[in-house]
Design a protein around this motif. Structure first.
Motif, PDB file in Angstrom:
ATOM      1  N   TRP A  63     -80.517  42.140 -16.984  1.00 29.49           N
ATOM      2  CA  TRP A  63     -79.483  41.657 -17.808  1.00 29.49           C
ATOM      3  C   TRP A  63     -78.770  42.889 -18.350  1.00 29.49           C
ATOM      4  CZ3 TRP A  63     -78.458  36.674 -18.806  1.00 29.49           C
ATOM      5  CH2 TRP A  63     -79.260  35.779 -18.180  1.00 29.49           C
ATOM      6  N   TYR A  64     -77.215  42.888 -18.431  1.00 26.63           N
ATOM      7  CA  TYR A  64     -76.754  43.884 -19.087  1.00 26.63           C
ATOM      8  C   TYR A  64     -76.268  43.466 -20.495  1.00 26.63           C
ATOM      9  CZ  TYR A  64     -76.858  46.136 -14.576  1.00 26.63           C
ATOM     10  OH  TYR A  64     -77.107  46.719 -13.502  1.00 26.63           O
ATOM     11  N   TYR A  65     -76.194  44.208 -21.555  1.00 26.22           N
ATOM     12  CA  TYR A  65     -75.547  43.940 -22.899  1.00 26.22           C
ATOM     13  C   TYR A  65     -74.163  44.192 -22.455  1.00 26.22           C
ATOM     14  CZ  TYR A  65     -80.148  43.288 -25.052  1.00 26.22           C
ATOM     15  OH  TYR A  65     -81.273  42.856 -25.248  1.00 26.22           O
ATOM     16  N   LEU A  66     -73.492  43.423 -22.890  1.00 25.16           N
ATOM     17  CA  LEU A  66     -72.035  42.967 -23.020  1.00 25.16           C
ATOM     18  C   LEU A  66     -71.404  44.363 -23.680  1.00 25.16           C
ATOM     19  CD1 LEU A  66     -69.439  41.630 -21.693  1.00 25.16           C
ATOM     20  CD2 LEU A  66     -69.330  40.205 -23.765  1.00 25.16           C
ATOM     21  N   ARG A 116     -76.184  50.724 -19.270  1.00 21.04           N
ATOM     22  CA  ARG A 116     -77.634  50.410 -19.829  1.00 21.04           C
ATOM     23  C   ARG A 116     -77.959  49.022 -19.428  1.00 21.04           C
ATOM     24  NH1 ARG A 116     -80.320  50.274 -25.494  1.00 21.04           N
ATOM     25  NH2 ARG A 116     -78.732  49.047 -25.876  1.00 21.04           N
ATOM     26  N   PHE A 117     -79.070  48.586 -18.786  1.00 21.96           N
ATOM     27  CA  PHE A 117     -79.760  47.426 -18.794  1.00 21.96           C
ATOM     28  C   PHE A 117     -80.673  47.000 -19.193  1.00 21.96           C
ATOM     29  CE2 PHE A 117     -81.480  49.949 -15.390  1.00 21.96           C
ATOM     30  CZ  PHE A 117     -82.480  49.290 -15.030  1.00 21.96           C
ATOM     31  N   PHE A 118     -81.093  45.744 -19.075  1.00 23.89           N
ATOM     32  CA  PHE A 118     -82.539  45.201 -19.616  1.00 23.89           C
ATOM     33  C   PHE A 118     -82.990  44.345 -18.499  1.00 23.89           C
ATOM     34  CE2 PHE A 118     -84.349  41.712 -22.278  1.00 23.89           C
ATOM     35  CZ  PHE A 118     -85.527  42.531 -22.866  1.00 23.89           C
ATOM     36  N   GLN A 119     -84.317  44.701 -18.303  1.00 25.89           N
ATOM     37  CA  GLN A 119     -85.063  43.795 -17.180  1.00 25.89           C
ATOM     38  C   GLN A 119     -86.414  43.503 -17.498  1.00 25.89           C
ATOM     39  OE1 GLN A 119     -84.528  45.600 -13.344  1.00 25.89           O
ATOM     40  NE2 GLN A 119     -85.648  43.904 -12.331  1.00 25.89           N
ATOM     41  N   ARG A 147     -76.008  39.147 -23.733  1.00 25.51           N
ATOM     42  CA  ARG A 147     -76.414  39.710 -22.541  1.00 25.51           C
ATOM     43  C   ARG A 147     -75.910  38.928 -21.511  1.00 25.51           C
ATOM     44  NH1 ARG A 147     -81.934  38.427 -21.860  1.00 25.51           N
ATOM     45  NH2 ARG A 147     -81.753  37.335 -23.819  1.00 25.51           N
ATOM     46  N   VAL A 148     -75.191  39.659 -20.247  1.00 25.60           N
ATOM     47  CA  VAL A 148     -74.620  39.023 -19.173  1.00 25.60           C
ATOM     48  C   VAL A 148     -75.449  39.341 -17.864  1.00 25.60           C
ATOM     49  CG1 VAL A 148     -72.369  38.946 -20.155  1.00 25.60           C
ATOM     50  CG2 VAL A 148     -73.017  40.892 -18.576  1.00 25.60           C
ATOM     51  N   THR A 149     -75.417  38.651 -16.873  1.00 22.94           N
ATOM     52  CA  THR A 149     -75.922  38.889 -15.424  1.00 22.94           C
ATOM     53  C   THR A 149     -75.301  39.907 -14.739  1.00 22.94           C
ATOM     54  OG1 THR A 149     -74.273  37.366 -14.247  1.00 22.94           O
ATOM     55  CG2 THR A 149     -76.282  36.461 -15.008  1.00 22.94           C
TER      56      THR A 149
END
Length: 78
Positions: A61-64, A52-55, A24-26
């Motif tokens: 966060w975004y999966y690279l 797609r993001f994860f919060q 994950r990246v910011t």
């Protein structure tokens, strides 16, 4: 020529950017990769667009891999 996930991760880490163990990246790093302003990523999240993001809490966060796949699909300019 597109770079592999491993190459992008190595370049980010070599430049001093943080990539989590699970990739994950910011949002700042994701915006740099797209490329677009962070405000656009925020707007896309509200509109249900963008990579797609994860919060899990306050911080998104975004999966690279998801960001790179989204870019490869040509979605960044829609």
């Amino acid at each position: 020529m597109p770079m592999s996930l491993k190459e992008v991760r190595e370049r980010l880490e070599a430049a001093g950017h943080y990539v989590t163990i699970d990739g994950r990246v910011t949002e700042e790093i994701a915006a740099t990769l797209v490329p677009c302003p962070v405000s656009r990523l925020r707007r896309w999240r509200l509109e249900g667009k963008g990579p797609r993001f994860f919060q899990p809490a306050k911080t998104p966060w975004y999966y690279l891999g998801d960001v790179l796949a989204w870019i490869a699909e040509g979605e960044s300019f829609r």
